[in-house]
Design a protein around this motif. Structure first.
Motif, short mmCIF file in Angstrom:
data_model
loop_
_atom_site.label_atom_id
_atom_site.label_comp_id
_atom_site.label_asym_id
_atom_site.label_seq_id
_atom_site.Cartn_x
_atom_site.Cartn_y
_atom_site.Cartn_z
N THR A 175 4.68 7.43 -17.47
CA THR A 175 3.32 7.88 -17.20
C THR A 175 2.30 6.75 -17.19
O THR A 175 1.21 6.91 -16.63
N ARG A 176 2.61 5.60 -17.79
CA ARG A 176 1.62 4.55 -17.94
C ARG A 176 2.08 3.20 -17.39
O ARG A 176 1.30 2.46 -16.80
N ILE A 177 3.33 2.86 -17.61
CA ILE A 177 3.82 1.52 -17.31
C ILE A 177 3.78 1.24 -15.81
O ILE A 177 4.02 2.14 -14.99
N ARG A 178 3.47 0.02 -15.44
CA ARG A 178 3.42 -0.35 -14.03
C ARG A 178 4.83 -0.67 -13.55
O ARG A 178 5.68 -1.14 -14.31
N ILE A 179 5.07 -0.44 -12.24
CA ILE A 179 6.41 -0.55 -11.65
C ILE A 179 6.35 -1.57 -10.52
O ILE A 179 5.54 -1.44 -9.60
N GLY A 180 7.19 -2.61 -10.60
CA GLY A 180 7.09 -3.66 -9.59
C GLY A 180 8.42 -4.17 -9.07
O GLY A 180 9.49 -3.79 -9.55
N THR A 181 8.32 -5.05 -8.09
CA THR A 181 9.48 -5.76 -7.54
C THR A 181 9.34 -7.24 -7.84
O THR A 181 8.25 -7.80 -7.75
N ALA A 182 10.47 -7.86 -8.19
CA ALA A 182 10.48 -9.30 -8.45
C ALA A 182 11.80 -9.89 -7.94
O ALA A 182 12.72 -10.06 -8.70
N VAL A 183 11.83 -10.13 -6.65
CA VAL A 183 10.81 -9.80 -5.66
C VAL A 183 11.47 -8.98 -4.54
O VAL A 183 12.68 -8.99 -4.38
N CYS A 184 10.62 -8.27 -3.77
CA CYS A 184 11.10 -7.54 -2.60
C CYS A 184 11.28 -8.54 -1.45
O CYS A 184 10.36 -9.31 -1.14
N LEU A 185 12.45 -8.51 -0.83
CA LEU A 185 12.74 -9.43 0.28
C LEU A 185 12.22 -8.82 1.57
O LEU A 185 12.95 -8.25 2.37
N VAL A 186 10.92 -8.96 1.75
CA VAL A 186 10.22 -8.31 2.87
C VAL A 186 10.74 -8.78 4.21
O VAL A 186 10.75 -8.01 5.18
N ALA A 187 11.20 -10.01 4.30
CA ALA A 187 11.73 -10.53 5.57
C ALA A 187 13.01 -9.83 5.98
O ALA A 187 13.48 -10.00 7.11
N GLN A 188 13.59 -9.03 5.08
CA GLN A 188 14.81 -8.29 5.38
C GLN A 188 14.57 -6.79 5.50
O GLN A 188 15.53 -6.02 5.56
N ARG A 189 13.29 -6.37 5.52
CA ARG A 189 12.98 -4.94 5.52
C ARG A 189 12.00 -4.60 6.63
O ARG A 189 11.10 -5.38 6.94
N ASP A 190 12.17 -3.42 7.22
CA ASP A 190 11.26 -2.95 8.26
C ASP A 190 9.89 -2.69 7.64
O ASP A 190 9.78 -1.93 6.68
N PRO A 191 8.82 -3.30 8.16
CA PRO A 191 7.52 -3.18 7.51
C PRO A 191 6.91 -1.79 7.58
O PRO A 191 6.16 -1.40 6.67
N ILE A 192 7.19 -1.04 8.65
CA ILE A 192 6.62 0.31 8.76
C ILE A 192 7.26 1.23 7.73
O ILE A 192 6.58 2.00 7.04
N ILE A 193 8.57 1.14 7.59
CA ILE A 193 9.27 1.95 6.59
C ILE A 193 8.87 1.51 5.18
O ILE A 193 8.58 2.34 4.31
N LEU A 194 8.85 0.20 4.94
CA LEU A 194 8.51 -0.30 3.61
C LEU A 194 7.09 0.08 3.22
O LEU A 194 6.82 0.43 2.06
N ALA A 195 6.16 0.04 4.17
CA ALA A 195 4.78 0.44 3.88
C ALA A 195 4.72 1.89 3.40
O ALA A 195 4.01 2.21 2.44
N LYS A 196 5.45 2.76 4.07
CA LYS A 196 5.47 4.17 3.65
C LYS A 196 6.13 4.34 2.28
O LYS A 196 5.66 5.12 1.43
N GLN A 197 7.22 3.60 2.03
CA GLN A 197 7.91 3.71 0.75
C GLN A 197 7.01 3.27 -0.40
O GLN A 197 6.90 3.96 -1.42
N ILE A 198 6.36 2.12 -0.24
CA ILE A 198 5.51 1.60 -1.31
C ILE A 198 4.31 2.51 -1.53
O ILE A 198 3.93 2.81 -2.67
N ALA A 199 3.70 3.00 -0.44
CA ALA A 199 2.57 3.92 -0.58
C ALA A 199 3.00 5.21 -1.26
O ALA A 199 2.25 5.78 -2.08
N SER A 200 4.19 5.69 -0.94
CA SER A 200 4.69 6.93 -1.55
C SER A 200 4.89 6.75 -3.05
O SER A 200 4.52 7.62 -3.85
N ILE A 201 5.48 5.62 -3.46
CA ILE A 201 5.68 5.37 -4.89
C ILE A 201 4.34 5.19 -5.59
O ILE A 201 4.15 5.64 -6.73
N ASP A 202 3.38 4.56 -4.91
CA ASP A 202 2.06 4.40 -5.52
C ASP A 202 1.41 5.76 -5.74
O ASP A 202 0.73 5.98 -6.75
#
Length: 285
Positions: free
Chosen positions: A69-96
């Motif tokens: 409920t409180r702790i922040r959730i992150g990536t260390a690190v997300c390999l963005v150069a290996q991921r589709d940016p449109i899909i990743l944008a939706k995934q990250i926004a959904s988790i946020d």
């Protein structure tokens, strides 16, 4: 931590870290390990077991976010150069959205050339690809009708929801220690995530190697913030990844104006991991 089928679950890690009072938990990103005959340390035959068995970070983040409920959730690190940016944008926004605005996106260009090539990314272009994909995701997060045109990423006007809770976006921490990393932070990041080489067995005494690393890190942190002030940027945060888990080292990190330290946890079961969390928590008491 590299979560696996045999380790503590991402949900239980986040829940127990939250109970101990930690600010955040971070997960790494490797989709697979190529088995080519690359240089030592780069072939699948050479990397540690936890690289081969780690879970997907997006799935791990989702589990961690919904269990806490409180702790922040992150990536260390997300390999963005290996991921589709449109899909990743939706995934990250959904988790946020699911976490009520607790996502931290650490990003990196990657080091395994064959892993990148398997995803269709030429290693020589990875830094340009990383920049454009972060910029493209930021456009999707911030614009009702998003569009982007670059060398590596191009799309016409689109709708994409949900938008992140955090405005203007979840914080983007740029990983790496190369000569141009500070320029990358100022270009498209909100903070810097340098990496400390070494294990948790290092004592808190200042050896020559530790002193040299910390002297250089102090110099670069100060330079980053001077450059940000010159260009009118907000103060970039600094998150030290694989921090030395000793009280004297933590005192030095405070003096160096490090904002956040991230400890590396072994990929172990629940009991061993919870014991480690309590030992780390004791450093702050």
């Amino acid at each position: 931590m590299f979560p696996s089928a045999d380790s503590i679950t991402p949900a239980d890690l986040a829940l127990n870290a939250e109970r101990c009072g930690f600010e955040s938990v971070f997960f790494p990103d490797h989709t697979h390990v190529p088995l080519g005959d690359g240089p030592p340390g780069y072939s699948g035959h050479d990397v540690p077991e936890f690289y081969r068995t780690t879970m997907d970070p997006i799935v791990a983040m989702t589990a961690a976010a919904t269990a806490s409920t409180r702790i922040r959730i992150g990536t260390a690190v997300c390999l963005v150069a290996q991921r589709d940016p449109i899909i990743l944008a939706k995934q990250i926004a959904s988790i946020d959205q699911l976490s009520a605005g607790r996502v931290i996106l650490g990003v990196g260009a990657g080091w395994n050339d064959e892993e990148m090539r398997n995803h269709g990314t030429e290693p020589s272009t990875r830094f340009g690809v990383l920049r454009e994909r972060v910029e493209a995701m930021s456009a999707i997060w911030q614009q009702k009708e998003a569009s982007y045109e670059g060398k590596h990423v191009t799309f016409d006007r689109m709708w994409s929801w949900p938008k992140p809770v955090q405005v203007p976006r979840p914080p983007v921490l740029v990983g790496g220690g190369g000569p141009k990393v500070l320029d990358r932070v100022l270009s498209y990041g909100d903070g810097w995530m340098p990496f400390r080489e070494g294990t948790d067995q290092v004592s808190d005494a200042l050896t020559g190697a530790v002193e040299e690393f910390e002297h250089e890190l102090t110099r670069r942190v100060a330079r980053l913030r001077r450059l940000a002030e010159v260009v009118g940027r907000d103060r970039p945060s600094v998150t030290l990844f694989n921090a030395c888990p000793h009280r004297a080292a933590l005192d030095r990190y405070r003096e160096m104006e490090i904002d956040r330290v991230v400890f590396w946890l072994p990929s172990l079961g629940t009991d061993d991991t919870v014991d480690t969390l309590h030992r780390l928590d004791a450093l702050f008491r």
